[in-house]
Design a protein around this motif. Structure first.
Motif, PDB file in Angstrom:
ATOM      1  N   ILE A  31      11.190   8.163  21.097  1.00  0.00           N
ATOM      2  CA  ILE A  31      12.384   7.746  21.830  1.00  0.00           C
ATOM      3  C   ILE A  31      13.314   7.016  20.866  1.00  0.00           C
ATOM      4  O   ILE A  31      12.870   6.175  20.080  1.00  0.00           O
ATOM      5  CB  ILE A  31      11.997   6.889  23.059  1.00  0.00           C
ATOM      6  CG1 ILE A  31      13.202   6.603  23.940  1.00  0.00           C
ATOM      7  CG2 ILE A  31      11.277   5.626  22.663  1.00  0.00           C
ATOM      8  CD1 ILE A  31      12.833   6.057  25.305  1.00  0.00           C
ATOM      9  N   GLU A  35      17.926   5.327  24.351  1.00  0.00           N
ATOM     10  CA  GLU A  35      17.641   6.606  25.003  1.00  0.00           C
ATOM     11  C   GLU A  35      16.692   6.424  26.195  1.00  0.00           C
ATOM     12  O   GLU A  35      15.946   5.456  26.278  1.00  0.00           O
ATOM     13  CB  GLU A  35      17.006   7.546  23.975  1.00  0.00           C
ATOM     14  CG  GLU A  35      16.822   8.963  24.448  1.00  0.00           C
ATOM     15  CD  GLU A  35      16.220   9.851  23.363  1.00  0.00           C
ATOM     16  OE1 GLU A  35      16.425  11.058  23.463  1.00  0.00           O
ATOM     17  OE2 GLU A  35      15.550   9.345  22.445  1.00  0.00           O
ATOM     18  N   GLN A  37      13.712   8.679  28.188  1.00  0.00           N
ATOM     19  CA  GLN A  37      12.854   9.872  28.109  1.00  0.00           C
ATOM     20  C   GLN A  37      12.106  10.042  29.424  1.00  0.00           C
ATOM     21  O   GLN A  37      11.721   9.061  30.062  1.00  0.00           O
ATOM     22  CB  GLN A  37      11.831   9.723  26.987  1.00  0.00           C
ATOM     23  CG  GLN A  37      12.403   9.792  25.610  1.00  0.00           C
ATOM     24  CD  GLN A  37      12.659  11.221  25.166  1.00  0.00           C
ATOM     25  OE1 GLN A  37      12.073  12.158  25.665  1.00  0.00           O
ATOM     26  NE2 GLN A  37      13.542  11.365  24.203  1.00  0.00           N
TER      27      GLN A  37
END
Length: 147
Positions: A31, A35, A37
């Motif tokens: 990751i 971000e 995920q």
């Protein structure tokens, strides 16, 4: 199957580095800074942790429920984003006082040293707490219809 969602905070101290995500001891991905995920996992108990170089987060055990996503928040160690800017400010103030104002501010060096030693703990003895992985409570509002 259910979703496991991991949200990584954007922090300058680990900005250029990817963090590995491990579910049940197996690396399932990485990751980036800031971000989010999503991973598909079977319902039931899972052990999850994040790892960066030789440091990692604590291992947490989750019991996932069918069709109910679990959200985890991934951040660096406590106060990690504040330590370097504060130490830099202290040292700048020290040099400004010493050379521009001709004032003895030697005591400030002690504060800067303590500030630089704090992260040293997390990359040595506290390496299993360098990252923080916490379960994020999802508040889903239910709309009620009044008749």
């Amino acid at each position: 199957m259910t979703k496991l969602i991991i949200e990584r905070s954007s922090e300058w101290n680990n900005k250029a580095r990817e963090i590995g995500i491990y579910i049940d001891g197996e690396k399932v991905g990485t990751i980036d800074d800031g971000e989010t995920q999503k991973y598909e996992v079977e319902k039931g108990k899972h052990e999850i942790f994040a790892k960066i170089d030789w440091c990692r987060s604590q291992k947490i055990e989750l019991n996932t429920i069918e069709d109910k996503p679990t959200v985890l928040k991934l951040t660096g160690f406590k106060y990690g984003a504040w330590i370097l800017p504060i130490c830099t400010g202290i040292m700048s103030f020290y040099f400004l006082g010493k050379y521009a104002l001709k004032t003895d501010l030697t005591f400030l060096i002690g504060f800067a040293i303590i500030g630089f030693l704090y992260p040293l703990y997390f990359i040595t003895l506290g390496k299993n707490n360098y990252l923080t992985l916490t379960k994020k409570e999802t508040n889903q509002k239910t709309s009620k219809t009044h008749l």
